[in-house]
Design a protein around this motif. Structure first.
Motif, PDB file in Angstrom:
ATOM      1  N   TYR A 284       8.192  33.116  47.415  1.00 62.52           N
ATOM      2  CA  TYR A 284       7.109  34.003  47.846  1.00 62.52           C
ATOM      3  C   TYR A 284       5.836  33.592  47.117  1.00 62.52           C
TER       4      TYR A 284
ATOM      5  N   PRO B 157      10.258  46.203  45.375  1.00 65.41           N
ATOM      6  CA  PRO B 157      10.739  44.963  45.994  1.00 65.41           C
ATOM      7  C   PRO B 157      11.266  45.170  47.411  1.00 65.41           C
TER       8      PRO B 157
ATOM      9  N   TYR C  49      14.424  39.463  41.927  1.00 63.20           N
ATOM     10  CA  TYR C  49      13.011  39.154  42.108  1.00 63.20           C
ATOM     11  C   TYR C  49      12.560  38.539  40.792  1.00 63.20           C
TER      12      TYR C  49
ATOM     13  N   ASN D 242       9.589  43.419  50.668  1.00 58.82           N
ATOM     14  CA  ASN D 242       9.769  41.992  50.948  1.00 58.82           C
ATOM     15  C   ASN D 242      10.775  41.785  52.078  1.00 58.82           C
TER      16      ASN D 242
ATOM     17  N   ASP E 143       3.268  46.189  52.508  1.00 57.80           N
ATOM     18  CA  ASP E 143       3.796  45.697  51.237  1.00 57.80           C
ATOM     19  C   ASP E 143       3.388  46.668  50.136  1.00 57.80           C
TER      20      ASP E 143
ATOM     21  N   TYR F 206       6.002  32.936  52.910  1.00 60.89           N
ATOM     22  CA  TYR F 206       7.432  32.943  52.624  1.00 60.89           C
ATOM     23  C   TYR F 206       8.022  31.600  53.030  1.00 60.89           C
TER      24      TYR F 206
ATOM     25  N   GLN G  18       0.124  36.179  52.553  1.00 58.84           N
ATOM     26  CA  GLN G  18       1.355  35.852  51.845  1.00 58.84           C
ATOM     27  C   GLN G  18       2.059  34.699  52.561  1.00 58.84           C
TER      28      GLN G  18
ATOM     29  N   LEU H 143      12.809  34.642  45.239  1.00 58.25           N
ATOM     30  CA  LEU H 143      13.579  35.822  45.599  1.00 58.25           C
ATOM     31  C   LEU H 143      14.990  35.418  45.998  1.00 58.25           C
TER      32      LEU H 143
END
Length: 350
Positions: A312, A263, A332, A266, A258, A302, A300, A321
């Motif tokens: 996120y 962006p 984003y 992602n 990451d 999702y 993280q 997102l």
């Protein structure tokens, strides 16, 4: 105790120590898992053609270089510097110059009267280094892929999937991005221009994933206020992560790369997880911070909230997102907005 750097030709005992260097330098282009056996086999295959040398201090390898003597119709042969790599921790300490000096000495001993090399058109830092040690711009190098894969089939040319232009909505910054794929997997390449700590910066990166979207490598170059820095990340088949030739055990639980500045990354967990509507999943990413270029594990989460929408969350940060059919960010929230997109064969931006 002496801390001088020793420059010498490679020995068989060096193969295990060279594994992280080969992973960082050659990455996916090595063509097979980088192991002690594969490194030793490559060195043995090149013996008699290439002279492979290493820089060592107190038993620890710092870098390597490779010299090739090329017969010529001229009266004397010429030498080619085919590879030169110094681990990030040891750059700007004279190691590269020392390797080059050792290579030049070996080339003269073998009767060469000139030393040539090729380097990437975008590798400005390397170009500056070579000019500083006496190299001059001489010719334009060109290449054509005629390789054959291990299966005996023509190697698949990397096929562009989509190019994107993003704009920061919360600060000054833009990114030009390309997603492509080949027989090794997926490739994310971007150029970011932004302000980092109020100073203009240009970041170039390449992230490679396997066909199932597991991260395999990342190369990041940053030019900020006239100072150029790089970081190389590789992931072995056994899940161990290496940063600048050193294993980072903290990153073993990580599955993704990451980049704090972009962006694009992602997309990696979004594509890899392929969540159903309403489903969520926690991942741990190797988070690259800017401008420090440090790497740390980052938990993280999702959650797929719509057909093309995700939530996120990481630590105390939460955002939404929106993505397209390839999983690339179109919006984003509070960070980035897609300004233009082009697909292969399209002559216009959308």
């Amino acid at each position: 105790m002496s801390h001088a750097v020793e420059y010498r030709e490679v020995a068989k005992a060096d193969a295990p120590k060279l594994v992280p260097f080969f992973e960082a330098f050659y990455g996916q282009w090595f063509g097979e898992p980088v192991t002690s056996n594969s490194v030793q086999r490559r060195i043995d295959q090149a013996r008699g053609i290439e002279t492979f040398v290493v820089a060592e201090r107190e038993g620890k390898l710092l870098g390597f270089a490779s010299l090739r003597l090329v017969p010529s119709l001229d009266l004397t042969p010429y030498a080619e510097l085919s590879d030169l790599f110094v681990a990030g921790l040891y750059r700007r300490q004279g190691v590269g110059r020392g390797l080059l000096g050792f290579i030049e000495q070996r080339a003269r001993e073998r009767g060469a009267d000139r030393l040539i090399l090729t380097t990437g058109l975008k590798n400005v830092e390397a170009q500056w280094f070579y000019r500083a040690v006496g190299f001059e711009d001489h010719a334009l190098a060109m290449k054509k892929s005629i390789g054959v894969s291990k299966a005996g089939n023509p190697r698949e040319i990397r096929a562009p999937q989509r190019s994107v232009l993003w704009r920061r909505v919360d600060a000054t910054g833009t990114e030009s991005f390309l997603l492509s794929r080949d027989d090794t997997g997926w490739h994310l390449e971007g150029n970011v221009v932004a302000l980092l700590d109020r100073e203009p910066a240009h970041i170039r990166y390449r992230v490679a994933c396997d066909p199932s979207w597991r991260a395999r490598s990342a190369q990041i170059s940053q030019d900020r206020a006239g100072v150029q820095r790089e970081v190389h990340i590789t992931v072995r088949e056994d899940g161990r992560w290496w940063v600048e030739g050193e294993e980072d055990a903290r990153l073993r639980p990580c599955t993704d790369v990451d980049l704090e500045i972009s962006p694009s990354t992602n997309t990696i967990p979004i594509r890899r997880l392929n969540l159903a509507l309403g489903q969520d999943s926690e991942v741990i990413a190797a988070w690259v911070r800017f401008p420090a270029l440090t790497v740390e594990p980052l938990p993280q989460r999702y959650t797929r909230t719509g057909a093309n929408q995700y939530r996120y969350a990481s630590r105390d940060f939460v955002t939404n997102l929106e993505v397209d059919d390839l999983g690339l960010v179109t919006r984003y929230e509070g960070g980035w907005s897609r300004e233009a997109v082009a697909d292969p064969g399209s002559s216009t931006l959308k």
